[in-house]
Design a protein around this motif. Sequence first.
Motif, PDB file in Angstrom:
ATOM      1  N   VAL A 314      29.069  26.126  53.457  1.00  0.00           N
ATOM      2  CA  VAL A 314      27.589  26.152  53.512  1.00  0.00           C
ATOM      3  C   VAL A 314      27.084  25.295  54.681  1.00  0.00           C
ATOM      4  CG1 VAL A 314      27.251  24.176  51.949  1.00  0.00           C
ATOM      5  CG2 VAL A 314      25.453  25.900  52.197  1.00  0.00           C
ATOM      6  N   LEU A 315      27.918  24.348  55.128  1.00  0.00           N
ATOM      7  CA  LEU A 315      27.524  23.518  56.267  1.00  0.00           C
ATOM      8  C   LEU A 315      27.630  24.292  57.575  1.00  0.00           C
ATOM      9  CD1 LEU A 315      29.203  20.261  55.043  1.00  0.00           C
ATOM     10  CD2 LEU A 315      26.797  20.431  55.698  1.00  0.00           C
ATOM     11  N   CYS A 316      28.235  25.458  57.536  1.00  0.00           N
ATOM     12  CA  CYS A 316      28.505  26.191  58.774  1.00  0.00           C
ATOM     13  C   CYS A 316      27.767  27.517  58.863  1.00  0.00           C
ATOM     14  CB  CYS A 316      30.004  26.452  58.907  1.00  0.00           C
ATOM     15  SG  CYS A 316      30.400  27.598  60.230  1.00  0.00           S
ATOM     16  N   PHE A 317      27.893  28.397  57.838  1.00  0.00           N
ATOM     17  CA  PHE A 317      27.458  29.790  58.046  1.00  0.00           C
ATOM     18  C   PHE A 317      25.974  29.930  58.366  1.00  0.00           C
ATOM     19  CE2 PHE A 317      25.569  30.580  53.899  1.00  0.00           C
ATOM     20  CZ  PHE A 317      26.355  29.957  52.954  1.00  0.00           C
ATOM     21  N   PRO A 318      25.056  29.098  57.764  1.00  0.00           N
ATOM     22  CA  PRO A 318      23.651  29.276  58.179  1.00  0.00           C
ATOM     23  C   PRO A 318      23.434  28.993  59.669  1.00  0.00           C
ATOM     24  CG  PRO A 318      23.786  28.053  56.105  1.00  0.00           C
ATOM     25  CD  PRO A 318      25.177  28.115  56.646  1.00  0.00           C
ATOM     26  N   GLY A 319      23.986  27.870  60.145  1.00  0.00           N
ATOM     27  CA  GLY A 319      23.756  27.475  61.544  1.00  0.00           C
ATOM     28  C   GLY A 319      24.446  28.367  62.538  1.00  0.00           C
ATOM     29  N   ILE A 320      25.675  28.799  62.234  1.00  0.00           N
ATOM     30  CA  ILE A 320      26.416  29.590  63.230  1.00  0.00           C
ATOM     31  C   ILE A 320      25.787  30.969  63.403  1.00  0.00           C
ATOM     32  CG2 ILE A 320      28.230  30.698  61.785  1.00  0.00           C
ATOM     33  CD1 ILE A 320      30.226  29.638  63.986  1.00  0.00           C
ATOM     34  N   PHE A 321      25.265  31.529  62.292  1.00  0.00           N
ATOM     35  CA  PHE A 321      24.575  32.819  62.437  1.00  0.00           C
ATOM     36  C   PHE A 321      23.196  32.627  63.073  1.00  0.00           C
ATOM     37  CE2 PHE A 321      26.758  36.568  61.097  1.00  0.00           C
ATOM     38  CZ  PHE A 321      27.794  36.137  60.291  1.00  0.00           C
ATOM     39  N   VAL A 347      26.986  14.928  63.743  1.00  0.00           N
ATOM     40  CA  VAL A 347      25.772  14.530  63.009  1.00  0.00           C
ATOM     41  C   VAL A 347      25.940  13.126  62.410  1.00  0.00           C
ATOM     42  CG1 VAL A 347      24.306  15.062  61.005  1.00  0.00           C
ATOM     43  CG2 VAL A 347      25.071  16.910  62.514  1.00  0.00           C
ATOM     44  N   ILE A 348      27.209  12.763  62.112  1.00  0.00           N
ATOM     45  CA  ILE A 348      27.473  11.434  61.528  1.00  0.00           C
ATOM     46  C   ILE A 348      27.711  10.438  62.676  1.00  0.00           C
ATOM     47  CG2 ILE A 348      28.888  10.115  59.901  1.00  0.00           C
ATOM     48  CD1 ILE A 348      27.691  12.431  58.498  1.00  0.00           C
ATOM     49  N   ASN A 349      26.801   9.491  62.814  1.00  0.00           N
ATOM     50  CA  ASN A 349      26.972   8.482  63.872  1.00  0.00           C
ATOM     51  C   ASN A 349      28.161   7.592  63.542  1.00  0.00           C
ATOM     52  OD1 ASN A 349      24.584   9.379  65.056  1.00  0.00           O
ATOM     53  ND2 ASN A 349      23.352   8.061  63.692  1.00  0.00           N
ATOM     54  N   ALA A 350      28.813   7.091  64.580  1.00  0.00           N
ATOM     55  CA  ALA A 350      29.986   6.218  64.388  1.00  0.00           C
ATOM     56  C   ALA A 350      29.632   5.035  63.482  1.00  0.00           C
ATOM     57  CB  ALA A 350      30.486   5.734  65.740  1.00  0.00           C
ATOM     58  N   SER A 351      28.427   4.521  63.637  1.00  0.00           N
ATOM     59  CA  SER A 351      28.032   3.336  62.843  1.00  0.00           C
ATOM     60  C   SER A 351      27.819   3.683  61.370  1.00  0.00           C
ATOM     61  CB  SER A 351      26.737   2.752  63.417  1.00  0.00           C
ATOM     62  OG  SER A 351      25.743   3.781  63.441  1.00  0.00           O
ATOM     63  N   ASP A 364      20.513  18.146  55.481  1.00  0.00           N
ATOM     64  CA  ASP A 364      20.212  17.418  56.721  1.00  0.00           C
ATOM     65  C   ASP A 364      19.828  18.439  57.796  1.00  0.00           C
ATOM     66  OD1 ASP A 364      21.822  14.664  58.452  1.00  0.00           O
ATOM     67  OD2 ASP A 364      20.327  16.101  59.183  1.00  0.00           O
ATOM     68  N   PRO A 365      18.576  18.442  58.255  1.00  0.00           N
ATOM     69  CA  PRO A 365      18.123  19.478  59.200  1.00  0.00           C
ATOM     70  C   PRO A 365      18.881  19.460  60.521  1.00  0.00           C
ATOM     71  CG  PRO A 365      16.461  17.768  58.980  1.00  0.00           C
ATOM     72  CD  PRO A 365      17.501  17.487  57.942  1.00  0.00           C
ATOM     73  N   ARG A 366      19.516  18.301  60.810  1.00  0.00           N
ATOM     74  CA  ARG A 366      20.253  18.227  62.089  1.00  0.00           C
ATOM     75  C   ARG A 366      21.464  19.154  62.084  1.00  0.00           C
ATOM     76  NH1 ARG A 366      21.636  12.056  62.195  1.00  0.00           N
ATOM     77  NH2 ARG A 366      21.977  12.590  59.999  1.00  0.00           N
ATOM     78  N   VAL A 367      21.967  19.492  60.903  1.00  0.00           N
ATOM     79  CA  VAL A 367      23.181  20.329  60.829  1.00  0.00           C
ATOM     80  C   VAL A 367      22.926  21.675  61.489  1.00  0.00           C
ATOM     81  CG1 VAL A 367      24.781  21.515  59.262  1.00  0.00           C
ATOM     82  CG2 VAL A 367      24.049  19.166  58.770  1.00  0.00           C
ATOM     83  N   VAL A 368      21.931  22.426  60.998  1.00  0.00           N
ATOM     84  CA  VAL A 368      21.652  23.752  61.579  1.00  0.00           C
ATOM     85  C   VAL A 368      21.162  23.618  63.017  1.00  0.00           C
ATOM     86  CG1 VAL A 368      20.111  25.770  61.422  1.00  0.00           C
ATOM     87  CG2 VAL A 368      21.265  24.909  59.379  1.00  0.00           C
TER      88      VAL A 368
END
Length: 399
Positions: A314-321, A347-351, A364-368
Motif C-alpha cells: 500500500v506504500l507503493c501502488f498508489p504513488g507509482i501509478f 521519507v524517513i530522515n536519518a535523525s 504520510d502525504p510525502r509518500v505519494v
Amino acid sequence: MKIMDEVMKMHVGGKLETGLKNPIRSMEDLSKVYTPGVAKVCQAIAADQDKAYEYTIKKNSVAVVSDGTAVLGLGDIGPKAAMPVMEGKAALFKQFADVDAFPICLDTKDTEEIIAIVKAIAPTFGGINLEDISSPRCFEIEARLKQELDIPVFHDDQHGTAIVVLAGILNALRVCNKDIKNVKIVVNGIGAAGIAVSKMLLHAGAVNLIGVDRQGAINRAVHYDKPHWSEFALITNPHLEIGSLSEVIQGADVFIGLSAPGALKLGDVKRMAADPIVFAMANPTPEIDPEIAGPYVKVMATGRSDFPNQINNVLCFPGIFRGALDCGATEINEDMKLAAAEAISSVINASDLHETYIMPNAFDPRVVERIREAVIRAALKSGVARIVMGERVTTSSLI
Ligand SMILES: NC(=O)c1ccc[n+]([C@@H]2O[C@H](COP(=O)([O-])OP(=O)(O)OC[C@H]3O[C@@H](n4cnc5c(N)ncnc54)[C@H](O)[C@@H]3O)[C@@H](O)[C@H]2O)c1
Ligand SMILES: O=C(O)C[C@H](O)C(=O)O
Ligand SMILES: [Mg+2]
C-alpha cells in the motif's frame, strides 16, 4: 469480537460507489452528457484515439484485476471472496493518490482467458494492477500483457512488494549499521512476491541471498520442475546451502517472510546473527507473532497496519501509478521501481530513523508525493513518458 463487528459493518454493501464529476440537473445537461451532445465527443476520439485520455476517465483509471487464487495468505478463495481485498485496493488508490480504480474479479484461472479479458477491457483504463494471482501463472500473464498493451501493467504482489521491501531493508540496515553487500538474507516463500523481492535485493547489491520454500533451500545443485525456481537457483545461494529454514537461517542477518502464517519459529530467530532484521510479511497472519519475536530482534516488521514498521505494498501502488498516469508512461520499468523504493526510504530522515520507525505510514502525504516525482523523473529519463512538459506526445514520437 467488537473489532470484527466494526470490520464487517464497514463492508456492508461493499466499500466503493461510483460518483459524478458534474451533476445532471436539466434536460440541457442531459443533452450534453448524453445524446445528442456526446456523439461529438465520440467522433473526436474515433478520429484520434489519444483523445480518449482527454475526454474519458482513461487518463486516471486503473483496473485492479484478480482471479482470487492467492488472496493475501488465504490462498485460492475465488473471485467473489477476493472482492473485499480488491475493493480495498481500489479504495486506497483513491484515498492516497486520487486514482479511480475498479475491482475486476475474474471467474477463470485460465491464463489465455485472463490475458484475453484484460486486453479486451484495456481501452477503458490508463493502467492495469494485477493482484493476488498465484504463481507461476502470474509471471506469464504479466509478461504477455506488458508486451501486448501500451499502458502500464504491474503485478503488485511481485513489484509493489519488492519496492517496499527494498525501501524497508535500506533503512533497517542503516539502523543496524550493516551493508547489503555483506549480509546473509533468507527469503521464505519463493512465489510471486519472494522471487520479485529477491531479484530487487540482488539488483540493489545483495550477494548472499538464499530462498527457502516448503521443500527447503533452493539450490542450483537440485533439479526443479518449476522453471522459475531453476532460474532463481542460478542467481541465489552462492554457498550452496541446503536444508530446512531452521538450518539455513543459522547466522542470517535478515529474514523476509513471504510465505504463510507460523513458518518462522522463535528458535529460528535465536539462531540468526546479532541485531537480526525480521520482516514477517504474510497476511493477515505473519510468519511469527511480532510480539513474541520482538524482544529477540533489532528490527521487527510485518505487512499489517496494526503493528509498527508496516511493510506493505500500500506504500507503493498508489504513488507509482500516480506517477505513471501523470506522465502517460507506457510501462512501469526497473528504473521507475528503483526510484520508487529510494523515494519511500527517503521519507524517513536519518535523525528520525529508529528500530520501530523504518517506514513511513501510508497516511504520510510525502509518500505519494515523493514516489510520484521520482517515478516521473525516471520515466522521462528512460524514455517511456508520453506526457512531456504537460504536452501528450504520441507513442511513436518516443521511438
Ligand atoms: N506485506 C505485503 O505487502 C505482501 C505483499 C505480497 C505478498 N504478501 C504475502 O506473502 C505471501 C505470499 O504471497 P505471494 O503472492 O507470493 O503468493 P504465492 O502463492 O505466489 O507464493 C507463496 C509461496 O510461499 C510458499 N510457502 C507456503 N507456505 C510455506 C512455508 N510454510 N514455508 C515456505 N514456503 C511456503 C508457497 O509454496 C509459494 O511458493 C502471502 O501471505 C501474502 O499475504 C505480503
Ligand atoms: O493485500 C495486502 O495487504 C498486501 C499484499 O498484496 C498481499 O497479498 O498480502
Ligand atoms: Mg496481494
